[in-house]
Design a protein around this motif. Structure first.
Motif, PDB file in Angstrom:
ATOM      1  N   HIS A   1       0.826  -1.212   0.000  1.00  0.00           N
ATOM      2  CA  HIS A   1       0.000   0.000   0.000  1.00  0.00           C
ATOM      3  C   HIS A   1       0.859   1.260   0.000  1.00  0.00           C
ATOM      4  O   HIS A   1       0.515   2.255  -0.638  1.00  0.00           O
ATOM      5  CB  HIS A   1      -0.913   0.013   1.228  1.00  0.00           C
TER       6      HIS A   1
ATOM      7  N   ASP B   1      -5.091  -0.985  -8.877  1.00  0.00           N
ATOM      8  CA  ASP B   1      -5.690  -1.837  -7.847  1.00  0.00           C
ATOM      9  C   ASP B   1      -6.311  -3.095  -8.440  1.00  0.00           C
ATOM     10  O   ASP B   1      -6.298  -4.159  -7.812  1.00  0.00           O
ATOM     11  CB  ASP B   1      -6.724  -1.049  -7.042  1.00  0.00           C
TER      12      ASP B   1
ATOM     13  N   SER C   1     -10.204  -0.869  -1.065  1.00  0.00           N
ATOM     14  CA  SER C   1      -9.982   0.260  -1.962  1.00  0.00           C
ATOM     15  C   SER C   1     -10.794   0.109  -3.241  1.00  0.00           C
ATOM     16  O   SER C   1     -11.386   1.076  -3.735  1.00  0.00           O
ATOM     17  CB  SER C   1      -8.486   0.373  -2.286  1.00  0.00           C
TER      18      SER C   1
ATOM     19  N   ARG D   1      -8.761  -0.122   6.852  1.00  0.00           N
ATOM     20  CA  ARG D   1      -9.128   0.010   5.440  1.00  0.00           C
ATOM     21  C   ARG D   1     -10.475  -0.649   5.159  1.00  0.00           C
ATOM     22  O   ARG D   1     -11.321  -0.092   4.450  1.00  0.00           O
ATOM     23  CB  ARG D   1      -8.041  -0.614   4.560  1.00  0.00           C
TER      24      ARG D   1
END
Length: 477
Positions: free
Chosen positions: A201, A217, A250, A299
């Motif tokens: 990350h 990603d 994400s 996250r």
């Protein structure tokens, strides 16, 4: 000019930092250059205890004590010996440039059919560790040594990617060696290490455009999914699950910004992030992975509403709710409504460029307050609190921390009877440390009246926590 000429069959590899290249074979001779461990030299002669050498990188000739170098043959039969040294230096912290020099010598000496993923695994490991050391920003002599080792590594084609993060420079390996490991036949443990190195990350450049970040990603998720977990050690499995959880969290946020993908794709990514976090075997979680576990949990917590389908129940005479509409390009407007006020005549309207999770909208029984999750960044989720007082409706934004938006979330956890307090849970990384708190907030000011690091340590929180929050949150784990 390349450092190792094709015709060379014997070279001298410098084994000590700050070795002097002198103009004559004596200690009192003028210094031509300062050499560092890993530098490779062409041998042109020998005089006493000195070797006469030529440094192709600096284009300097001179003499160096034979005790400060290792004479190494580049003949094919010397390849096994070189690989043995590479194996030793692979895990020797501080000797990364020397290890990279030996790896380069092995690649020069070994026949093509004898080269497998092992040497590239070692190259990738050493370059990544060197990048971490450089990113630590060590002052003084230690910083000078790291800078010199970076130059030595660059001579062999081991390059670094550099960008600014949090006011200092971040260095990351360009990943070439690890990509070669993934492309070649290799044990799954070696592929897992390569996948983890390529998907860090902290090595995602902050200046990427949304399109570039989404593509990256998607690629990171694919790289991680290609690693087979069956025969891996539990520790390695845990690390892969943690990394996957962060990447899919994400992706959930990014998919929500792309309406063409549909709500199903958003929910799939959100659910995948939660499942990966839940798959971590906590009994096999190493102490060194505690920070990575907290990082992944935050996250996932920031994007967890992506996994929840649908909208909250519609407004009734006793409560309020929200309706969303499009504002300016990229903007979402939140309309606070009740049974007597629709979106056109809303009680209050506020717009944002963040992602609004309407399923999170929760009103108190009296219909005088409503909490809503809004996520401006993939790793940062805030709570909007709509409140009614004698002057009308107002909205306040409660951030996870007073620090700049980086990594954290704050979420509604329950209403306290009496219409004067509410519960909230926070997790954030502040000044490099991970902090978690469960709080009782004043509904009038949103100031924290009481807090604890565990739910059971705060009686008001333990008694009045919302059952839906308790079932969905990742803050209690």
């Amino acid at each position: 000019m390349t450092m190792l000429a094709t015709a060379l069959t014997v070279i001298a590899i410098v084994t000590q930092d700050q070795a002097a290249l002198r103009a004559a074979p004596r200690d009192s001779a003028a210094q031509q250059a300062v050499l560092w461990a890993g530098d490779s030299l062409e041998i042109r002669g020998e005089k006493g205890d000195y070797l006469q050498v030529y440094d192709h990188r600096r284009e300097r000739a001179g003499y160096i004590p034979a005790s400060q170098v290792r004479v190494q043959s580049l003949a094919p039969e010397a390849a096994p010996e070189l690989l043995t040294v590479v194996r030793f230096l692979k895990d020797s912290a501080g000797s990364e440039a020397l290890g990279i020099g030996y790896a380069a010598a092995y690649l020069k000496a070994a026949p093509a059919q004898a080269i497998d993923s092992e040497v590239f695994d070692a190259l990738g490991t050493m370059s990544e560790r060197l990048a971490r050391r450089a990113s630590a920003g060590r002052p003084g002599k230690a910083g000078e040594i790291v800078a010199a080792q970076l130059e030595v590594a660059a001579t062999y084609g081991v390059n670094m990617v550099t960008f600014e993060r949090d006011g200092q420079m971040q260095l990351c390996s360009d990943g070439d060696a690890h990509r070669r490991v993934l492309a070649m036949p290799a044990p799954e443990s070696r592929k897992a290490a390569a996948a983890l190195a390529l998907t860090r990350h902290d090595c995602v450049a902050p200046a990427l455009t949304p399109v570039e970040r989404y593509a990256l990603d998607v690629w990171r998720a694919d790289v991680l999914d290609r690693v087979k977990l069956e025969n891996l050690a539990e520790v390695t499995k845990n690390r892969l699950h943690l990394r996957k959880a962060g990447v899919w969290a994400s992706l959930a946020w990014q998919r929500s910004r792309r309406p063409e993908l549909g709500a199903g794709a958003v929910q799939e990514a959100g659910r995948r992030a939660i499942d990966e976090l839940a798959a971590v075997n906590k009994s096999e979680l190493m102490e060194t992975d505690a920070a990575a576990y907290s990082d992944a949990a935050i996250r996932v917590g920031a994007s967890r509403w992506a996994a929840e389908p649908g909208l909250p129940a519609g407004p009734t005479k006793a409560t309020v709710s929200v309706i969303l509409s499009a504002g300016q390009p990229g903007e979402t407007c939140v309309h606070l409504v009740d049974a007597a006020h629709d979106a056109t005549h809303a009680l209050l309207t506020r717009c944002t460029y963040g992602i609004v999770w309407p399923a999170s909208a929760t009103a108190n029984r009296q219909g005088t307050a409503l909490a809503l999750a809004v996520q401006p960044l993939d790793t940062w989720r805030e709570m909007w609190v709509f409140r009614h007082d004698p002057d009308g409706w107002h909205v306040e934004v409660l951030p996870p921390a007073v620090d700049a938006p980086r990594l954290g979330y704050v979420e509604f956890a329950g209403w306290v009877p009496g219409n004067s307090e509410m519960l909230a849970a926070r997790e954030a990384r502040v000044d490099g440390r991970y902090a978690q708190s469960f709080e009782v907030l004043s509904l009038a000011t949103l100031e924290t009246k009481k807090q604890a690091d565990k739910v059971n340590n705060l009686s008001t929180f333990y008694r009045w926590q919302d059952p839906a929050w308790k079932a969905q949150t990742v803050s209690v784990r």
